[in-house]
Design a protein around this motif. Structure first.
Motif, PDB file in Angstrom:
ATOM      1  N   THR A 279      -1.066  -8.798  -1.092  1.00  0.00           N
ATOM      2  CA  THR A 279      -0.770  -8.379  -2.366  1.00  0.00           C
ATOM      3  C   THR A 279      -1.037  -6.821  -2.626  1.00  0.00           C
ATOM      4  N   ALA A 280      -2.449  -6.827  -2.313  1.00  0.00           N
ATOM      5  CA  ALA A 280      -3.171  -5.430  -2.676  1.00  0.00           C
ATOM      6  C   ALA A 280      -2.590  -4.381  -1.530  1.00  0.00           C
ATOM      7  N   SER A 281      -2.328  -5.030  -0.458  1.00  0.00           N
ATOM      8  CA  SER A 281      -1.748  -3.923   0.676  1.00  0.00           C
ATOM      9  C   SER A 281      -0.443  -3.739   0.390  1.00  0.00           C
ATOM     10  N   ALA A 282       0.416  -4.481  -0.234  1.00  0.00           N
ATOM     11  CA  ALA A 282       1.721  -4.301  -0.630  1.00  0.00           C
ATOM     12  C   ALA A 282       2.039  -3.182  -1.779  1.00  0.00           C
ATOM     13  N   LEU A 283       0.895  -3.152  -2.555  1.00  0.00           N
ATOM     14  CA  LEU A 283       0.769  -2.259  -3.652  1.00  0.00           C
ATOM     15  C   LEU A 283       0.514  -1.031  -2.988  1.00  0.00           C
ATOM     16  N   GLU A 284      -0.282  -0.787  -2.120  1.00  0.00           N
ATOM     17  CA  GLU A 284      -0.632   0.296  -1.372  1.00  0.00           C
ATOM     18  C   GLU A 284       0.536   0.992  -0.698  1.00  0.00           C
ATOM     19  N   ALA A 285       1.352   0.238  -0.238  1.00  0.00           N
ATOM     20  CA  ALA A 285       2.355   0.579   0.730  1.00  0.00           C
ATOM     21  C   ALA A 285       3.725   1.039  -0.202  1.00  0.00           C
ATOM     22  N   ALA A 286       3.604   0.665  -1.600  1.00  0.00           N
ATOM     23  CA  ALA A 286       4.911   0.894  -2.371  1.00  0.00           C
ATOM     24  C   ALA A 286       4.559   2.274  -2.982  1.00  0.00           C
ATOM     25  N   GLU A 287       5.660   2.725  -3.915  1.00  0.00           N
ATOM     26  CA  GLU A 287       5.470   3.977  -4.752  1.00  0.00           C
ATOM     27  C   GLU A 287       5.589   3.616  -6.115  1.00  0.00           C
ATOM     28  N   VAL A 288       6.177   2.607  -6.457  1.00  0.00           N
ATOM     29  CA  VAL A 288       6.149   2.184  -7.993  1.00  0.00           C
ATOM     30  C   VAL A 288       6.073   0.644  -7.950  1.00  0.00           C
ATOM     31  N   ALA A 289       5.294   0.090  -8.829  1.00  0.00           N
ATOM     32  CA  ALA A 289       5.108  -1.312  -9.204  1.00  0.00           C
ATOM     33  C   ALA A 289       5.878  -1.637 -10.267  1.00  0.00           C
ATOM     34  N   ILE A 290       6.656  -2.925 -10.277  1.00  0.00           N
ATOM     35  CA  ILE A 290       7.151  -3.717 -11.504  1.00  0.00           C
ATOM     36  C   ILE A 290       6.322  -4.687 -11.467  1.00  0.00           C
TER      37      ILE A 290
END
Length: 466
Positions: A279-290
């Motif tokens: 999940t932390a890695s997915a956040l790093e790969a994202a630009e924006v979080a909902i």
């Protein structure tokens, strides 16, 4: 739903699809589905194929539940690997939903990697899955897993009885035989495109984050219009990040559904620990979080911790309060007070009140995402920034420190995504004054939906440098 039912449905579906299975998946990249009963080593083998630990692995049956896609490369050829949950005969409840996800992966695959635990041999469940694969019409590669040395290779030969062709002895744990297995996989897949190293602009990347059972997977399914992520009333159903191209507001976005975060990564263990890392890695790969919150429940410490995780990662932010259709007037008033009290530090984040169950206000997510992403990439020209700073400091000078008031010399914006500012001064600025500057920046320039970083650089006086 049992395995025989799945076999019949798969046969009927494929009969109506004609030649759709003969070519690569959309985009020209062939798809390999990895299937088998629980705890035979599917996710370990997926990690071996990928060359990294991407799929969650734990010595407990049923860790993988959704079908999760990964990009893989072998001998310069690209293909997609889809890890699936375990198939069990006569499955009920959540296990049946997991089996349906595995079947959905089979329906969209160009080839199948069927994994069997050689130390156990072909069980009744394996034979049932083999019958499904026979009827599917898909090319099948049989992986005889857990052949860790030459002594157990003879056990793999017994799997010829399944009628799926040659069993390939392999050790997912140690890598033994994996090269031959992958050569066989590429031989049955449609011609894969050569790997290219040209970066292409793609859809904006959105991470769906929240604590367990707040409705992340339900929201993704509602937007997609099908059950892409497994949903169940058992908290923590999602364990791997699930990527999906979805259309919101008339444009395509890459949504990443993530595992629910119960606690800090360092406090988690087992599958939950690796899910938290992903999940932390997915956040790093994202630009924006909902960040999804349950509107019908009080805002928790974990909700606040997840929001901090997003802001500390420097990602744009949208707050979505789910289950809004369940709220009465009293709860809405209480929630407003909780937001002021507990989320005041992110008052700048766009807020959308939605219902993943009914689809209420999900069309408002796209404008909120655009607002946050636009702010995330905003740059203020240096001249305009310093004219503004001069005016602000003249009206409200920084507090004195050690009997002296530090002079604010100038400022520059060091970067974007998120906006980062450096203020040059003759002395240290208190944190309260830095918060004041951030508040004034937001009042005058917007920056809705993005964290702002302000750092102070103290310039030494000439006589000290001499």
């Amino acid at each position: 739903m049992n395995i025989e039912d799945l076999a019949a449905e798969t046969h009927d579906d494929l009969a109506g699809r004609g030649s759709s299975a003969s070519g690569p998946a959309a985009g020209g990249q062939p798809v390999l589905a990895v299937v088998g009963r629980p705890n035979v080593g599917k996710s370990t083998l997926v990690n071996r194929i990928l060359g990294r630990r991407a799929a969650v692995v734990e010595d407990t049956p049923g860790v993988t539940r959704d079908r999760v896609a990964y990009d893989a490369v072998w001998n310069g050829r690209r293909f997609t690997v889809v890890d699936t949950g375990g198939w069990e005969p006569d499955a009920r409840g959540l296990a049946a939903r997991v089996a349906e996800q595995a079947r959905a992966a089979l329906d969209t695959a160009d080839g199948v990697l069927f994994v069997i635990d050689t130390t156990v041999g072909a069980t009744d469940a394996d034979e049932a899955v083999a019958r499904v694969l026979h009827r599917s019409g898909r090319p099948v590669i049989l992986a005889a897993n857990k052949v860790d040395d030459a002594r157990t290779e003879a056990d793999a030969a017994a799997l010829w009885s399944l009628g799926l062709g040659e069993p390939y002895p392999v050790s997912a744990l140690h890598g033994r035989g994996s090269g031959d297995l992958l050569d066989a996989v590429l031989a049955v897949l449609p011609e894969a495109p050569r790997e290219r190293f040209v970066e292409e602009d793609g859809p904006r990347r959105v991470a769906l984050i929240g604590r367990p059972n707040v409705g992340k997977s339900s929201l993704l399914n509602k937007i997609v219009g099908s059950e892409r992520s497994l949903v169940h009333d058992v908290a923590g159903t999602t364990r791997d990040p699930v990527d999906e191209l979805v259309t919101v507001g008339g444009e395509t976005w890459m949504f990443i559904d993530t595992a629910g975060l119960r606690r800090r990564v360092k406090e988690a263990s087992g599958a939950e620990y690796y899910s938290s890392l992903r999940t932390a890695s997915a956040l790093e790969a994202a630009e924006v979080a909902i960040v999804l919150l349950a509107a019908d429940e009080p805002i928790t410490e974990q909700d606040q911790r997840i929001i901090s995780m997003v802001t500390e990662a420097g990602r744009a932010l949208v707050l979505a309060f789910n289950k809004w259709d369940l709220l009465d007037t009293e709860r809405r008033l209480d929630l407003e007070q909780e937001i002021v009290r507990d989320l005041g530090r992110v008052a700048w984040a766009p807020r959308v009140n939605i219902s993943a169950r009914t689809g209420r206000a999900t069309d408002k997510l796209a404008p909120a995402l655009h607002t946050s992403l636009e702010s995330w990439g905003t740059r203020i020209p240096t001249g305009r920034l310093n004219a503004w700073l001069t005016e602000i400091v003249a009206a409200t000078p920084p507090p004195s420190r050690g009997g002296k008031i530090p002079r604010v010399l100038f400022a520059t914006q060091a970067g974007v995504r998120p906006p980062r500012f450096v203020v040059f001064t003759t002395g240290f600025l208190e944190s309260a004054y830095r918060r004041f500057l951030e508040r004034k920046l937001r009042e005058d320039f917007g920056f809705a939906g993005t964290p702002i970083e302000i750092s102070i650089r103290v310039r030494e006086r000439a006589d000290r440098r001499a």
